[in-house]
Design a protein around this motif. Structure first.
Motif, PDB file in Angstrom:
ATOM      1  N   ALA A 156     -12.534  27.107  22.358  1.00  9.14           N
ATOM      2  CA  ALA A 156     -11.837  26.125  23.049  1.00  9.14           C
ATOM      3  C   ALA A 156     -11.138  26.754  22.716  1.00  9.14           C
ATOM      4  O   ALA A 156     -10.172  26.001  23.771  1.00  9.14           O
ATOM      5  CB  ALA A 156     -11.637  24.909  21.402  1.00  9.14           C
ATOM      6  N   ALA A 157      -9.822  27.095  21.852  1.00 10.18           N
ATOM      7  CA  ALA A 157      -8.195  27.857  22.213  1.00 10.18           C
ATOM      8  C   ALA A 157      -7.710  28.916  23.591  1.00 10.18           C
ATOM      9  O   ALA A 157      -7.072  28.134  23.890  1.00 10.18           O
ATOM     10  CB  ALA A 157      -8.375  28.925  21.052  1.00 10.18           C
ATOM     11  N   GLU A 158      -9.747  29.039  23.964  1.00 10.54           N
ATOM     12  CA  GLU A 158      -9.004  29.547  25.453  1.00 10.54           C
ATOM     13  C   GLU A 158      -9.022  28.721  26.388  1.00 10.54           C
ATOM     14  O   GLU A 158      -7.967  29.250  27.221  1.00 10.54           O
ATOM     15  CB  GLU A 158     -10.117  30.813  25.571  1.00 10.54           C
ATOM     16  CG  GLU A 158     -10.594  31.782  24.802  1.00 10.54           C
ATOM     17  CD  GLU A 158     -12.548  32.939  24.753  1.00 10.54           C
ATOM     18  OE1 GLU A 158     -12.279  31.964  25.298  1.00 10.54           O
ATOM     19  OE2 GLU A 158     -11.857  34.029  24.275  1.00 10.54           O
ATOM     20  N   ARG A 159      -9.477  27.554  26.751  1.00 10.05           N
ATOM     21  CA  ARG A 159      -9.588  26.758  27.253  1.00 10.05           C
ATOM     22  C   ARG A 159      -8.283  25.779  27.229  1.00 10.05           C
ATOM     23  O   ARG A 159      -7.782  25.052  27.727  1.00 10.05           O
ATOM     24  CB  ARG A 159     -10.894  25.588  27.064  1.00 10.05           C
ATOM     25  CG  ARG A 159     -12.036  26.338  27.250  1.00 10.05           C
ATOM     26  CD  ARG A 159     -13.327  25.592  26.821  1.00 10.05           C
ATOM     27  NE  ARG A 159     -14.320  26.040  27.851  1.00 10.05           N
ATOM     28  CZ  ARG A 159     -15.358  25.507  27.216  1.00 10.05           C
ATOM     29  NH1 ARG A 159     -15.924  24.357  26.070  1.00 10.05           N
ATOM     30  NH2 ARG A 159     -16.470  26.254  27.289  1.00 10.05           N
ATOM     31  N   MET A 160      -7.561  26.371  25.875  1.00  6.18           N
ATOM     32  CA  MET A 160      -6.617  25.443  25.815  1.00  6.18           C
ATOM     33  C   MET A 160      -5.312  26.051  26.151  1.00  6.18           C
ATOM     34  O   MET A 160      -4.197  25.985  26.117  1.00  6.18           O
ATOM     35  CB  MET A 160      -6.216  25.109  24.076  1.00  6.18           C
ATOM     36  CG  MET A 160      -7.423  23.608  23.803  1.00  6.18           C
ATOM     37  SD  MET A 160      -6.721  23.097  22.129  1.00  6.18           S
ATOM     38  CE  MET A 160      -8.148  21.982  22.119  1.00  6.18           C
ATOM     39  N   GLY A 161      -5.077  27.330  26.683  1.00  9.49           N
ATOM     40  CA  GLY A 161      -4.299  28.249  26.921  1.00  9.49           C
ATOM     41  C   GLY A 161      -4.003  29.305  25.867  1.00  9.49           C
ATOM     42  O   GLY A 161      -2.751  29.981  26.004  1.00  9.49           O
ATOM     43  N   GLY A 162      -5.009  29.642  24.797  1.00  8.13           N
ATOM     44  CA  GLY A 162      -5.005  30.443  23.853  1.00  8.13           C
ATOM     45  C   GLY A 162      -4.830  30.121  22.579  1.00  8.13           C
ATOM     46  O   GLY A 162      -5.437  30.459  21.448  1.00  8.13           O
ATOM     47  N   ARG A 163      -4.452  29.051  22.300  1.00  8.17           N
ATOM     48  CA  ARG A 163      -4.176  28.506  20.369  1.00  8.17           C
ATOM     49  C   ARG A 163      -5.130  27.249  20.795  1.00  8.17           C
ATOM     50  O   ARG A 163      -4.319  25.792  21.473  1.00  8.17           O
ATOM     51  CB  ARG A 163      -2.657  28.570  20.245  1.00  8.17           C
ATOM     52  CG  ARG A 163      -2.364  30.381  19.772  1.00  8.17           C
ATOM     53  CD  ARG A 163      -1.331  29.831  19.033  1.00  8.17           C
ATOM     54  NE  ARG A 163      -0.572  31.323  18.631  1.00  8.17           N
ATOM     55  CZ  ARG A 163      -0.282  31.657  19.563  1.00  8.17           C
ATOM     56  NH1 ARG A 163       0.477  31.550  20.396  1.00  8.17           N
ATOM     57  NH2 ARG A 163       0.799  33.065  19.142  1.00  8.17           N
ATOM     58  N   LEU A 164      -5.707  26.627  19.750  1.00  6.82           N
ATOM     59  CA  LEU A 164      -5.868  25.811  19.117  1.00  6.82           C
ATOM     60  C   LEU A 164      -5.176  24.594  18.903  1.00  6.82           C
ATOM     61  O   LEU A 164      -4.106  25.138  18.490  1.00  6.82           O
ATOM     62  CB  LEU A 164      -6.870  25.433  18.143  1.00  6.82           C
ATOM     63  CG  LEU A 164      -8.419  26.051  18.688  1.00  6.82           C
ATOM     64  CD1 LEU A 164      -9.923  25.630  16.662  1.00  6.82           C
ATOM     65  CD2 LEU A 164      -9.218  24.930  19.224  1.00  6.82           C
ATOM     66  N   ASP A 165      -5.050  23.381  19.274  1.00 10.47           N
ATOM     67  CA  ASP A 165      -3.773  22.260  18.774  1.00 10.47           C
ATOM     68  C   ASP A 165      -4.231  20.847  18.814  1.00 10.47           C
ATOM     69  O   ASP A 165      -4.282  20.558  19.385  1.00 10.47           O
ATOM     70  CB  ASP A 165      -2.695  22.867  20.137  1.00 10.47           C
ATOM     71  CG  ASP A 165      -0.644  22.429  19.380  1.00 10.47           C
ATOM     72  OD1 ASP A 165      -1.276  21.391  18.369  1.00 10.47           O
ATOM     73  OD2 ASP A 165      -0.180  21.906  20.610  1.00 10.47           O
ATOM     74  N   PRO A 166      -3.716  20.589  17.787  1.00 12.55           N
ATOM     75  CA  PRO A 166      -3.390  20.964  15.993  1.00 12.55           C
ATOM     76  C   PRO A 166      -4.340  22.384  15.630  1.00 12.55           C
ATOM     77  O   PRO A 166      -5.595  22.717  16.565  1.00 12.55           O
ATOM     78  CB  PRO A 166      -3.615  20.230  15.341  1.00 12.55           C
ATOM     79  CG  PRO A 166      -4.733  18.908  15.969  1.00 12.55           C
ATOM     80  CD  PRO A 166      -4.657  19.377  17.695  1.00 12.55           C
ATOM     81  N   PRO A 167      -4.096  23.181  14.810  1.00 14.02           N
ATOM     82  CA  PRO A 167      -4.790  24.248  14.581  1.00 14.02           C
ATOM     83  C   PRO A 167      -5.402  23.432  13.364  1.00 14.02           C
ATOM     84  O   PRO A 167      -5.843  23.127  13.026  1.00 14.02           O
ATOM     85  CB  PRO A 167      -3.885  25.184  13.715  1.00 14.02           C
ATOM     86  CG  PRO A 167      -2.284  24.535  12.719  1.00 14.02           C
ATOM     87  CD  PRO A 167      -2.911  22.950  14.356  1.00 14.02           C
ATOM     88  N   MET A 168      -7.065  24.767  13.911  1.00 18.36           N
ATOM     89  CA  MET A 168      -8.594  24.617  13.074  1.00 18.36           C
ATOM     90  C   MET A 168      -8.206  25.391  11.114  1.00 18.36           C
ATOM     91  O   MET A 168      -7.542  26.132  10.944  1.00 18.36           O
ATOM     92  CB  MET A 168      -9.075  24.951  13.563  1.00 18.36           C
ATOM     93  CG  MET A 168     -10.261  24.876  12.908  1.00 18.36           C
ATOM     94  SD  MET A 168     -11.765  25.437  13.766  1.00 18.36           S
ATOM     95  CE  MET A 168     -13.492  25.602  12.287  1.00 18.36           C
TER      96      MET A 168
END
Length: 590
Positions: free
Chosen positions: A407-419
């Motif tokens: 999911a982070a890769e699909r968001m551009g690198g990081r989860l937002d909000p973080p897990m």
């Protein structure tokens, strides 16, 4: 001799007089100043206006002799002296506070541990700037909430500000039982989490305190196959869903193997062969659309060719040949491999556990890829020791973490909000064999992992010395709390904290008078005995690129909203008690 002795006394008396005379003068000035200002304030408070008298010796003499009316006509002497005493008390209090604050800072600086200046990167101002860089959703927000800027670690000792790690930090905490891991770390981290949450534990304490609060921000999923919290089954997870590839099957097989293998770094022939066999069977069950019950049947009967045929039909001929080679091998070898595999997957013989990982059309399915992009909470509860569901727990935790990476890769690198992933009792109920290798990678994806262990040796028993060293090195934040009794490890920490220069003054006397000299020696900033004797609720903070510091944890029950949370926790405990009593009554009746 007597003459020289008498001369010595004379010199000493003159030195005392040299300090006594200005001291008496300063004392008189202070007394006069307090009386002068106190009387002036008293005169003004009684409605006579601000009329300060001359700051002269005559006024001072009248105030000492009680001739207050000659200085401020019409005012009672009690008003003057009472106001002066109150003014003196306030002044003394302010001076004491200032002295204590300065002394605390000087003491912290001389102690060799990090102070405010060194900890600036973890203080709210810089943490907020870093949070805006890591979370695009915050760039348009003018004022950030405290929990939006980072994860609360604690307060800098002795009177420092709160310290927060960033959303790309990964944490390793080592503390003995009842040293504050749950109350000061796990529970606050769940209550303050901004995104999805994952918790593993072998107790219900964190669950009972946080469940109702987490239910206010998202859905709560409770995976409790062994009745830690006596939660009714209200979900299911397709354990075989992630086994459609060889990598996914091998990872799940590795979790079952690690649950019975004390050191994942040391795998003998039987353990390695059992993992290979389980990998093939998991892959066949997933690709063939079979169930966990079919998997157990294949394990019970090595002669069953169904998994081999399935693998061939789905184009996995090399894997089919490998499994067939194991089946056709020497009977003693084959039976040894299969028996080891059966032991690794023994928890699946429990129908109560299998029900949680098998499709159920009447209950919602937990899907890791959906969980990680919301604000839901997943509680993974399991007993440790024989018969535990640790392999299943580790498999679900690992799949959820890997879903977060995708999911982070699909968001551009990081989860937002973080897990937030709190792996409590990670060495007992969540043995992810390659966790040390995943650590730094997870942090860069916005997945804040907190691994809680009772000791360094406990981690080494699971991941091996090299694996634990890798986990220690990969963790950007390390908290070392009370009760660390491993002498070798504590000595290592003492050396990491370092040494400080200690100034030792000495005096010498001669014919020409007395002289003072200073020598320096080095001593440990925190000797091993002090590390072992850390008070409960305190911890040594080791942050990457920053000198070690001592912090005070912030237990959840000392926060402003603790009364509401305590009430909710009591309701949860009462519910667990009722369900446990009902289950015990039912078992007795049967």
């Amino acid at each position: 001799m007597s003459a020289r002795g008498g001369g010595g006394v004379g010199v000493g008396s003159s030195e005392v007089m040299a300090w006594l005379i200005p001291g008496v003068a300063v004392l008189n000035i202070i007394v006069f100043g307090v009386l002068w200002l106190g009387g002036t304030l008293g005169f003004a408070v009684t409605g006579n206006g601000w009329h300060p008298p001359p700051f002269s010796g005559g006024v001072y003499r009248r105030l000492l002799t009680g001739e207050v009316a000659a200085v401020w006509p019409g005012i009672s002497p009690s008003v003057v002296y009472t106001t002066a005493v109150l003014l003196l008390a306030v002044a003394v209090s302010l001076i004491v506070l200032i002295v204590l604050k300065v002394a605390g800072r000087v003491s912290a600086k001389s102690s060799g541990l990090a102070g405010r200046r060194e900890m600036a990167g973890l203080m709210p101002e810089q943490a907020a700037a870093r949070a805006r860089d890591l979370r695009p959703s915050l760039k348009g927000v003018r004022e950030l909430a405290p929990d939006d800027i980072g994860n609360l670690l604690g307060d800098l000792d002795p009177d420092g500000p709160e310290l927060r790690s960033s959303f790309e930090d990964v944490e390793l905490d080592l503390m003995a039982p009842r040293a504050g891991k749950s109350t000061g770390i796990a529970i606050p981290r769940l209550l303050r989490a901004r995104g999805a949450v994952l918790l593993t534990s072998n107790k219900s304490d964190v669950f009972t305190v946080t469940r109702q609060e987490r239910a206010k921000v998202g859905r709560v999923w409770t995976f409790d196959p062994q009745g830690i919290a006596h939660s009714p089954r209200e979900m299911w997870w397709d354990m075989l869903a992630g086994c459609d590839t060889i990598e996914g099957s091998r990872r799940l097989a590795g979790h079952f193997v690690s649950s019975v293998n004390d050191d994942s770094a040391k795998k003998d022939f039987w353990i390695s062969a059992a993992q290979n066999t389980l990998t093939a069977l998991f892959l066949a069950a997933c690709r063939g659309g079979r169930s966990v019950s079919d998997l157990l049947a294949w394990l019970a009967d090595p002669a069953d060719r169904t998994p081999i045929d399935i693998l061939r039909d789905v184009g996995m001929a090399p894997m089919a040949e490998q499994l067939q080679g194991t089946v056709r091998g020497a009977v003693e070898t084959r039976d040894g491999i299969y028996e080891t595999a059966r032991q690794c997957a023994a928890c699946l013989l429990d129908p109560e556990i299998v029900a949680w990982v098998s499709p159920d059309p009447l209950l919602p399915e937990f899907i890791p890829s959906q969980h990680v992009i919301g604000r839901d909470t997943l509680y993974l509860l399991s007993k440790d020791g024989g018969g535990s569901a640790a392999g299943v727990i580790a498999g679900l935790a690992d799949m959820t973490l890997r879903a977060g990476v995708v999911a982070a890769e699909r968001m551009g690198g990081r989860l937002d909000p973080p897990m937030t992933a709190v792996l409590d009792e990670a060495a007992n109920v969540c043995r992810i064999s390659d966790l040390p290798d995943l650590y730094s990678h997870l942090g860069s994806r916005g997945i804040n992992v907190v691994t809680l262990l009772q000791s360094y040796r406990q981690g080494a028993r699971v991941w091996g010395d090299a694996g634990m060293d890798a986990l220690w090195s990969a963790a950007t934040i390390k908290l070392l709390g009370a009760g660390l009794d491993d002498a070798d490890f504590v000595d290592k920490v003492s050396r990491l904290v370092g040494q400080r220069d200690v100034k030792t003054p000495s005096w010498s006397s001669s014919r020409d008078g007395r002289s003072r000299s200073v020598s320096y020696r080095q001593e440990p900033i925190l000797p091993p005995d002090k590390i072992r004797a850390l008070p409960k609720g305190t911890a040594i903070l080791l942050a990457t690129g920053i000198r070690p510091a001592l912090i005070r944890l912030r237990p959840w029950y000392k926060e402003p909203n603790s009364a509401v949370i305590s009430k909710a926790a009591k309701e949860e405990v009462d519910g667990i008690t009722r369900r446990a009593a009902a289950a015990w009554t039912g078992d007795t009746a049967r």
